[in-house]
Write an enzyme that holds these catalytic residues in place. Structure first.
Site, mmCIF file in Angstrom:
data_model
loop_
_atom_site.group_PDB
_atom_site.id
_atom_site.type_symbol
_atom_site.label_atom_id
_atom_site.label_comp_id
_atom_site.label_asym_id
_atom_site.label_seq_id
_atom_site.Cartn_x
_atom_site.Cartn_y
_atom_site.Cartn_z
ATOM 1 N N GLU A 1 0.856 -1.183 0.000
ATOM 2 C CA GLU A 1 0.000 0.000 0.000
ATOM 3 C C GLU A 1 0.898 1.241 0.000
ATOM 4 O O GLU A 1 1.921 1.264 0.653
ATOM 5 C CB GLU A 1 -0.906 0.007 1.226
ATOM 6 C CG GLU A 1 -1.858 -1.159 1.217
ATOM 7 C CD GLU A 1 -2.893 -1.103 2.334
ATOM 8 O OE1 GLU A 1 -3.093 -0.042 2.929
ATOM 9 O OE2 GLU A 1 -3.501 -2.152 2.586
ATOM 10 N N ASN B 1 5.715 -12.909 3.379
ATOM 11 C CA ASN B 1 5.177 -12.006 4.403
ATOM 12 C C ASN B 1 5.623 -12.421 5.803
ATOM 13 O O ASN B 1 5.933 -11.577 6.641
ATOM 14 C CB ASN B 1 3.642 -11.946 4.319
ATOM 15 C CG ASN B 1 3.177 -10.923 3.289
ATOM 16 O OD1 ASN B 1 3.988 -10.282 2.626
ATOM 17 N ND2 ASN B 1 1.871 -10.770 3.143
ATOM 18 N N CYS C 1 -2.207 -7.105 5.926
ATOM 19 C CA CYS C 1 -1.537 -8.313 5.421
ATOM 20 C C CYS C 1 -0.712 -9.057 6.465
ATOM 21 O O CYS C 1 -0.990 -10.227 6.750
ATOM 22 C CB CYS C 1 -0.651 -7.942 4.236
ATOM 23 S SG CYS C 1 -1.555 -7.049 2.977
ATOM 24 N N ARG D 1 -6.368 -0.582 9.323
ATOM 25 C CA ARG D 1 -6.504 -1.954 9.807
ATOM 26 C C ARG D 1 -5.263 -2.347 10.611
ATOM 27 O O ARG D 1 -4.146 -2.160 10.158
ATOM 28 C CB ARG D 1 -6.729 -2.915 8.633
ATOM 29 C CG ARG D 1 -8.159 -2.844 8.120
ATOM 30 C CD ARG D 1 -8.361 -3.719 6.925
ATOM 31 N NE ARG D 1 -7.758 -3.147 5.723
ATOM 32 C CZ ARG D 1 -7.821 -3.708 4.519
ATOM 33 N NH1 ARG D 1 -8.437 -4.855 4.367
ATOM 34 N NH2 ARG D 1 -7.264 -3.120 3.477
HETATM 35 C C1 UGA Z 1 2.983 -6.043 2.774
HETATM 36 C C2 UGA Z 1 4.164 -6.545 1.930
HETATM 37 O O1 UGA Z 1 5.271 -5.638 2.044
HETATM 38 C C3 UGA Z 1 3.770 -6.691 0.457
HETATM 39 O O2 UGA Z 1 4.850 -7.259 -0.272
HETATM 40 C C4 UGA Z 1 2.545 -7.642 0.376
HETATM 41 O O3 UGA Z 1 2.093 -7.764 -0.954
HETATM 42 C C5 UGA Z 1 1.428 -7.062 1.202
HETATM 43 O O4 UGA Z 1 1.857 -6.929 2.567
HETATM 44 C C6 UGA Z 1 0.259 -8.013 1.093
HETATM 45 O O5 UGA Z 1 0.381 -9.158 1.527
HETATM 46 O O6 UGA Z 1 -0.728 -7.651 0.449
HETATM 47 P P1 UGA Z 1 1.909 -3.613 3.257
HETATM 48 O O7 UGA Z 1 1.056 -4.310 4.283
HETATM 49 O O8 UGA Z 1 1.304 -2.635 2.325
HETATM 50 O O9 UGA Z 1 2.653 -4.715 2.345
HETATM 51 O O10 UGA Z 1 2.979 -2.796 4.091
HETATM 52 P P2 UGA Z 1 4.559 -2.769 4.339
HETATM 53 O O11 UGA Z 1 5.111 -1.550 3.726
HETATM 54 O O12 UGA Z 1 5.204 -4.044 4.028
HETATM 55 O O13 UGA Z 1 4.562 -2.536 5.934
HETATM 56 C C7 UGA Z 1 3.939 -3.471 6.807
HETATM 57 C C8 UGA Z 1 4.108 -3.037 8.245
HETATM 58 O O14 UGA Z 1 5.426 -3.256 8.710
HETATM 59 C C9 UGA Z 1 3.812 -1.559 8.538
HETATM 60 O O15 UGA Z 1 3.049 -1.482 9.718
HETATM 61 C C10 UGA Z 1 5.177 -0.953 8.749
HETATM 62 O O16 UGA Z 1 5.162 0.177 9.596
HETATM 63 C C11 UGA Z 1 5.914 -2.097 9.379
HETATM 64 N N1 UGA Z 1 7.376 -2.049 9.202
HETATM 65 C C12 UGA Z 1 7.924 -2.201 7.975
HETATM 66 C C13 UGA Z 1 8.194 -1.884 10.329
HETATM 67 O O17 UGA Z 1 7.720 -1.766 11.472
HETATM 68 N N2 UGA Z 1 9.554 -1.879 10.147
HETATM 69 C C14 UGA Z 1 10.131 -2.020 8.939
HETATM 70 O O18 UGA Z 1 11.371 -2.002 8.859
HETATM 71 C C15 UGA Z 1 9.291 -2.174 7.814
#
Ligand code: UGA
Length: 436
Positions: free
Chosen positions: A152, A205, A257, A324
């Site tokens: 996203e 994931n 996700c 979410r």
């Molecule tokens: C995630 C995956 O990155 C995508 O590849 C996947 O397609 C998607 O889920 C899905 O299954 O549909 P998304 O949920 O949009 O994508 O968000 P991310 O940018 O991956 O971040 C996820 C969470 O991890 C966020 O809450 C973010 O703040 C947290 N995060 C991320 C951290 O706390 N530390 C980090 O170093 C990176």
């Protein structure tokens, strides 16, 4: 190609629009009439940079259309299933929407069309879909699993320039159709069986979630031993075997996700007779991490009853209006249960619904939210919150204390404005002025 995209949620809408941009003729179908009406009028119900502009361009060229029902007569060469698979109370994915779509498609798809599953589904589901179609006399239909990996906030780029594309197929004809559908996208293609494709999605994931929980545990140790997790992560990330991404310590992962898919994979493993101990711990650590700021606030302010705490950011991450599994909601509830007043502010989220079903309005102006606050927590690292007028912030707050839940602020710079900043895994910060 004539493509039907079933489900105009986040994944379906973005992917449908991108397939239309690649030159396909796309029909997006969703049972939510209100949403379909909005989309027909060029209004995008979610916040995703670039999506509205692209939709307007494609609507003007009549390359995409929106329907609230499956077309009665099918011209589709491919029907992509992108409906939700929300978690059931036990963590398993709820597949009712997926099977309802399969049954609908079975009655209308032309001979030889491909049913491509994009929804994240437990391992073995694509094969069950094939069997279900066969039982309905549709063994002419091709079935494949094509997992999505879009993030996203960066979703368009992730569709047009993905790190990889995965085709889970059992025959050449499905692979040929999928290659045609994705032509124009430059990326390594992995062709495998559907079960492996389903597992690639969950394992990816789950691994990313593991990296986050791992660095969050290192951060918690750093706080206790006087080390700085941001430098530790940098030092670790330079090793190419580790890599620098997903090592940002914070309040844990949220969104639609990671929380759902990690719990689903624990469940998939359990049903297969395997205890996925590591992933269970990842989920637990993530839950614990969310309320971390409360401990620091109590150290700073004592009893939180009657205190006013500003929560900066409600979206689960910047660049989206998705709330979410956002840590902000957990913190809001936890603060309220301690008798504190929690104020919410976000640049794009207008309101949220709490666990009692009450609609809570979200402020737009951070300075209004910070006025008279005993402390603030940076929950979402929106760029506007990293560039606030800090002298105004210091004047507005009753106590200029900020818990930086994303390690995105510069504590040294803010100290010059009289603001005490404490982050995650950067050492406990003593108060510079006594609390009244
Ligand atoms: C995630 C995956 O990155 C995508 O590849 C996947 O397609 C998607 O889920 C899905 O299954 O549909 P998304 O949920 O949009 O994508 O968000 P991310 O940018 O991956 O971040 C996820 C969470 O991890 C966020 O809450 C973010 O703040 C947290 N995060 C991320 C951290 O706390 N530390 C980090 O170093 C990176």
């Amino acid at each position: 190609m004539h493509v039907w995209m079933i489900g105009a949620g986040y994944v379906g809408l973005v992917t449908g629009v991108c397939f239309a941009k690649l030159g396909h003729d796309v029909t997006c179908v969703d049972t939510n009439r209100e949403k379909i009406e909005l989309l027909r009028n060029g209004q995008v119900p979610i916040y995703e940079p670039g999506l509205t502009e692209l939709l307007h361009e494609l609507l003007a060229q009549a390359r995409i259309r929106f329907m609230d029902n499956l077309p009665a007569k099918g011209d589709a060469e491919v029907a992509v299933i992108a409906v939700g698979t929300p978690p059931l109370p036990n963590g398993a994915a709820d597949l009712r929407a997926v099977y309802a779509v399969v049954d609908g498609l079975s009655g209308v798809l032309p001979k030889g069309a491909l049913v491509a599953v994009k929804s994240t589904v437990p391992v073995g589901t694509t094969e069950r879909i094939r069997q279900r179609l066969r039982e309905q006399g549709r063994d002419d239909l091709l079935v494949a699993m094509v997992p999505e990996f879009l993030r996203e906030g960066q979703a368009l780029n992730d569709v047009f320039s993905p790190a990889r594309i995965v085709f889970g197929v059992t025959d050449n004809a499905a692979e040929v159709t999928l290659r045609q559908l994705h032509s124009g996208i430059e990326a390594p293609v992995i062709v495998t069986d559907p079960a492996t494709a389903e597992m690639i999605k969950y394992a990816s994931n789950a691994f990313l979630a593991t990296k986050i929980s791992f660095i969050n545990e290192i951060a918690n140790i750093c706080d206790r031993v006087g080390a700085d997790v941001t430098v530790v992560a940098h030092g670790m990330g330079l090793d190419p075997r580790i890599g620098p991404s997903f090592l940002r310590a914070g309040l844990g992962y949220g969104g639609s996700c990671f929380p759902k898919d990690t719990r689903a994979l624990v469940n998939i493993a359990g049903e297969a007779g395997y205890d996925f101990q590591l992933l269970r711990a990842v989920v637990e650590v993530n839950q614990r991490q969310r309320t971390l700021p409360l401990h620091r606030l109590r150290e700073w302010l004592g009893d939180l009853a009657g205190r006013t705490i500003a929560l900066l950011g409600v979206a689960f991450k910047p660049g989206t209006d998705d709330v979410r599994e956002s840590p902000a909601l957990d913190l809001y509830e936890a603060l309220r249960s301690e008798g504190a007043v929690a104020r919410l502010v976000d640049p794009v989220v207008g309101s949220v619904v709490d666990s009692h079903g009450l609609v809570i309005s979200v402020e737009r102006d951070p300075y209004v939210t910070l006025e008279g606050a005993d402390a603030a927590i940076l929950v979402t690292e929106w760029s506007e919150y990293l560039r606030l007028d800090w002298s105004r912030v210091a004047r507005a707050m009753k106590h200029a204390y900020i818990f930086d839940g994303r390690n995105a602020l510069d504590p040294v710079q803010l100290q010059d404005f009289g603001i005490t900043v404490s982050g995650v895994g950067r050492g406990a910060v003593p108060l510079s002025i006594p609390v009244g």
